[in-house]
Design an enzyme around this catalytic site. Structure first.
Site, PDB file in Angstrom:
ATOM      1  N   GLU A 283       0.892  -1.169   0.000  1.00 24.40           N
ATOM      2  CA  GLU A 283       0.000   0.000   0.000  1.00 24.40           C
ATOM      3  C   GLU A 283       0.923   1.209   0.000  1.00 24.40           C
ATOM      4  O   GLU A 283       1.754   1.359   0.902  1.00 24.40           O
ATOM      5  CB  GLU A 283      -0.918   0.013   1.225  1.00 24.40           C
ATOM      6  CG  GLU A 283      -1.952  -1.099   1.248  1.00 24.40           C
ATOM      7  CD  GLU A 283      -2.942  -1.085   0.099  1.00 24.40           C
ATOM      8  OE1 GLU A 283      -3.176  -0.019  -0.490  1.00 24.40           O
ATOM      9  OE2 GLU A 283      -3.481  -2.164  -0.224  1.00 24.40           O
ATOM     10  N   CYS A 317      -1.844   9.217   3.653  1.00 23.89           N
ATOM     11  CA  CYS A 317      -1.834   8.798   2.252  1.00 23.89           C
ATOM     12  C   CYS A 317      -3.156   9.124   1.589  1.00 23.89           C
ATOM     13  O   CYS A 317      -3.249   9.202   0.377  1.00 23.89           O
ATOM     14  CB  CYS A 317      -1.535   7.319   2.162  1.00 23.89           C
ATOM     15  SG  CYS A 317      -2.441   6.412   3.387  1.00 23.89           S
TER      16      CYS A 317
HETATM   17  P1  NAD Z   1       8.993   5.401   3.414  1.00 28.37           P
HETATM   18  O1  NAD Z   1       8.734   4.639   2.170  1.00 28.37           O
HETATM   19  O2  NAD Z   1      10.089   6.363   3.436  1.00 28.37           O
HETATM   20  O3  NAD Z   1       9.263   4.389   4.610  1.00 28.37           O
HETATM   21  C1  NAD Z   1       8.363   3.346   4.901  1.00 28.37           C
HETATM   22  C2  NAD Z   1       9.104   2.244   5.624  1.00 28.37           C
HETATM   23  O4  NAD Z   1      10.032   1.645   4.723  1.00 28.37           O
HETATM   24  C3  NAD Z   1       9.915   2.713   6.820  1.00 28.37           C
HETATM   25  O5  NAD Z   1       9.817   1.759   7.851  1.00 28.37           O
HETATM   26  C4  NAD Z   1      11.322   2.771   6.265  1.00 28.37           C
HETATM   27  O6  NAD Z   1      12.317   2.636   7.250  1.00 28.37           O
HETATM   28  C5  NAD Z   1      11.297   1.580   5.334  1.00 28.37           C
HETATM   29  N1  NAD Z   1      12.314   1.624   4.286  1.00 28.37           N
HETATM   30  C6  NAD Z   1      12.873   2.717   3.710  1.00 28.37           C
HETATM   31  N2  NAD Z   1      13.770   2.335   2.778  1.00 28.37           N
HETATM   32  C7  NAD Z   1      13.750   0.985   2.760  1.00 28.37           C
HETATM   33  C8  NAD Z   1      14.438   0.001   2.009  1.00 28.37           C
HETATM   34  N3  NAD Z   1      15.328   0.341   1.081  1.00 28.37           N
HETATM   35  N4  NAD Z   1      14.182  -1.296   2.261  1.00 28.37           N
HETATM   36  C9  NAD Z   1      13.270  -1.662   3.180  1.00 28.37           C
HETATM   37  N5  NAD Z   1      12.581  -0.772   3.941  1.00 28.37           N
HETATM   38  C10 NAD Z   1      12.812   0.521   3.710  1.00 28.37           C
HETATM   39  O7  NAD Z   1       7.600   6.088   3.817  1.00 28.37           O
HETATM   40  P2  NAD Z   1       7.292   7.092   5.023  1.00 28.37           P
HETATM   41  O8  NAD Z   1       7.870   8.428   4.708  1.00 28.37           O
HETATM   42  O9  NAD Z   1       7.577   6.457   6.328  1.00 28.37           O
HETATM   43  O10 NAD Z   1       5.697   7.181   4.914  1.00 28.37           O
HETATM   44  C11 NAD Z   1       5.031   8.005   4.027  1.00 28.37           C
HETATM   45  C12 NAD Z   1       4.591   7.245   2.806  1.00 28.37           C
HETATM   46  O11 NAD Z   1       3.748   6.155   3.158  1.00 28.37           O
HETATM   47  C13 NAD Z   1       3.763   8.110   1.871  1.00 28.37           C
HETATM   48  O12 NAD Z   1       4.128   7.840   0.559  1.00 28.37           O
HETATM   49  C14 NAD Z   1       2.346   7.634   2.145  1.00 28.37           C
HETATM   50  O13 NAD Z   1       1.430   7.875   1.100  1.00 28.37           O
HETATM   51  C15 NAD Z   1       2.570   6.183   2.356  1.00 28.37           C
HETATM   52  N6  NAD Z   1       1.453   5.587   3.074  1.00 28.37           N
HETATM   53  C16 NAD Z   1       0.588   4.771   2.388  1.00 28.37           C
HETATM   54  C17 NAD Z   1      -0.519   4.231   3.035  1.00 28.37           C
HETATM   55  C18 NAD Z   1      -1.498   3.361   2.326  1.00 28.37           C
HETATM   56  O14 NAD Z   1      -2.237   2.646   2.990  1.00 28.37           O
HETATM   57  N7  NAD Z   1      -1.552   3.380   1.005  1.00 28.37           N
HETATM   58  C19 NAD Z   1      -0.716   4.512   4.383  1.00 28.37           C
HETATM   59  C20 NAD Z   1       0.195   5.351   5.036  1.00 28.37           C
HETATM   60  C21 NAD Z   1       1.289   5.864   4.380  1.00 28.37           C
END
Ligand code: NAD
Length: 522
Positions: A283, A317
């Site tokens: 997601e 999001c």
């Molecule tokens: P992000 O993608 O930066 O991080 C998400 C998670 O991924 C964190 O735990 C981070 O440490 C981890 N991560 C980062 N790089 C990684 C890698 N290379 N390998 C594995 N894990 C890795 O996102 P964020 O800034 O924490 O959150 C915001 C984003 O989340 C926005 O894009 C938002 O739209 C999305 N979001 C989506 C939903 C949904 O249900 N569609 C819900 C909430 C947030």
């Protein structure tokens, strides 16, 4: 609880305030500790830690967390693999009992967990409490779905005489669950629920900005009876995890909620690095539109748009980030939108009156400044906001003004990319067809809303809009506020990978594989 507790019911509940304020005090007394990784039965320290400070005031040190190394990821996957034999074979009714206990524990601890969410993410009290209640309701809903489906064991047709046939849904094995910062509890809870309730085991990793929500989950799962190893808690920078989780043969599936960029990288690498196809539940982000037609109730549209665009500073999001308004009503709508936005109370989210608190970190503030400057450079007009707030007590946190921008070219990158900071773009249209075309002109597809009192327009919008969660006339949030069991939270196109969302009837099936069993009775 007789009535469902949501943001709206919390708004009218006077009793929550003293309890929440007491909880703020009690969590403050816990600040400054060092937290381990939880791998199998062990509490493990790495040789490096990171500090978690509050975006409300970065002088507040909430705690120190471990930077997991690759060897910790390997070990946690191994522990989860060992625990699968027991947990995956447990009667599903027993797992349901354990999860009902988790829901009770969440409810008992709701004020304290909400206080942690306020401190770690900067969410106001109502948003923070609503997040805890959402997690509770999701558990209750999925226990009910699983019970109603009798553990997804179904008697099938007998075609050949003497054959007795069943479809039996079984868990896959070890899932890695990675969650973002903005719903520190609920999002990991949703994914872990899907995986664990159905008998998979889990390695969970929170975002480094918000490690406490997932830590609470870990503790409450264990207290409720999830065995050590079936659930493991790791913290640290995501890139340390990537290589191991996409290549480790014992990883059966990945559940990820976060940005499109990271999600797509995991998707591509996981599908190409494993010896055979494995499930990945994604997601991701979005670019959510609101359409306001000339037949809208303008007051409803203004309130719904402001709540959706500026609630939790657009860091949802599902937040609205662009609004298309029909030319005939554009002036009146925009005037009222700006007037209403000026009334938003920005401030310390611990205070009762605050509507929006800080944004998450310095990186988000830098992005906000860049977007505002780029908008101005490219002909955008700032109707309200546009500034970082640094006066008085704000100077220690990450506070920015809710911003409305008009006049940008339609192909500008700010209309296309997810910003995740409180910036709303406004554009006008002449026909509903044009508005829907503009709304759909994105690779994303999570949430969209329309304001119109004309049922034909609403029907037309629902038939043409390419988003997974769509609303009409929602004063409480034009595109936000999905609730488990009511609105499936499902991203289309670049916003999700499976077409089945959390909070909906098909979600548990994403974590299960079918086995067709046939017994021949002579
Ligand atoms: P992000 O993608 O930066 O991080 C998400 C998670 O991924 C964190 O735990 C981070 O440490 C981890 N991560 C980062 N790089 C990684 C890698 N290379 N390998 C594995 N894990 C890795 O996102 P964020 O800034 O924490 O959150 C915001 C984003 O989340 C926005 O894009 C938002 O739209 C999305 N979001 C989506 C939903 C949904 O249900 N569609 C819900 C909430 C947030």
């Amino acid at each position: 609880m007789s009535q469902k507790v949501t943001y709206v019911t919390l708004l009218a509940d006077e009793k929550i305030h003293p309890e929440y304020e007491k909880a703020l005090k009690s969590v403050e007394a816990e600040f400054g500790k060092t937290y381990p990784l939880y791998i199998g039965k062990d509490e493990v320290l790495s040789d490096e830690t990171f500090v978690k400070t509050s975006p409300i005031d970065r002088r507040i040190v909430m705690g120190y967390f471990q930077k997991a190394k690759r060897e910790h990821v390997v070990k946690a996957i191994e522990e989860a693999k060992n625990a699968f034999e027991y947990w995956g074979n447990l009667d599903y009714k027993k797992r349901i009992e354990i999860f009902k206990k988790v829901a009770e524990l969440l409810e008992e601890n709701r004020f304290k967990i909400a206080a942690y969410i306020t401190y770690e993410a900067g969410k106001n009290r109502l948003e923070a409490l609503a997040e805890v209640y959402e997690a509770i309701d999701a558990i209750k809903y999925y226990c009910k779905v699983y019970e109603e489906n009798e553990g997804y064991v179904k008697r099938m047709n007998t075609v050949v005489p003497g054959e007795i046939c069943y479809s039996v849904a079984k868990p896959y094995g070890v899932w890695v669950v990675i969650s973002p910062f903005n719903f520190p509890l609920m999002l990991s809870s949703g994914m872990c629920l899907g995986a664990l309730l159905t008998g998979n085991t889990v390695v969970m990793k929170p975002a480094s900005d918000t490690p406490f929500g997932v830590l609470w989950l870990y503790r409450l799962y264990r207290e409720a009876g999830v065995p050590a190893g079936a659930i493991n808690y790791l913290t640290g920078p995501g890139n340390v995890f990537e290589d191991e989780i996409v290549t480790n043969k014992d990883v059966a599936g990945i559940a990820f909620t976060g940005s499109r960029e990271v999600g797509m990288r995991l998707y591509r690498r996981f599908t190409s690095s494993q010896p055979y196809p494995k499930p990945i539940v994604l997601e991701t982000g979005s670019k959510n539109p609101v359409i306001v037609t000339k037949n809208a109730s303008i007051d409803k549209a203004v309130e719904g748009t402001v709540r959706s665009a500026f609630g939790f500073s657009n860091q949802k999001c599902s937040a609205a980030s662009r609004v298309y308004v029909q030319r005939e009503v554009a002036q009146v709508f925009v005037d009222k939108l700006v007037e209403r936005t000026k009334k938003i109370i920005i401030g310390d989210p611990r205070k009762r009156e605050t509507f929006t608190g800080p944004i998450i970190n310095k990186n988000a503030v830098d992005k906000y400044i860049k977007y505002i400057n780029d908008a101005i450079k490219n002909g955008g007009k700032i109707l309200v906001g546009g500034n970082v707030i640094e006066k008085d007590e704000f100077k220690y946190g990450y506070y920015v003004e809710p911003t409305i921008i008009t006049g940008l070219p339609r192909n500008h990158y700010l209309f296309k990319e997810e910003l995740f900071v409180p910036i709303l773009l406004v554009d006008t249209f002449d026909t509903l067809d044009e508005a829907i075309k503009l709304a759909n002109d994105t690779e994303y597809g999570l949430t969209a809303g329309i304001f119109s009192e004309d049922e034909n327009e609403i029907r037309y919008f629902f038939s043409k809009i390419q988003f997974g969660v769509v609303y009409a006339n929602r004063r409480g949030g034009a595109t936000t506020g999905a609730w488990p069991g009511s609105q499936t939270f499902v991203g289309w196109k670049a916003s999700g990978a499976t077409g089945k969302g959390v909070g909906g009837p098909y979600y548990l099936l994403l974590y299960l594989r079918e086995q067709a069993q046939t017994i021949v009775k002579e």
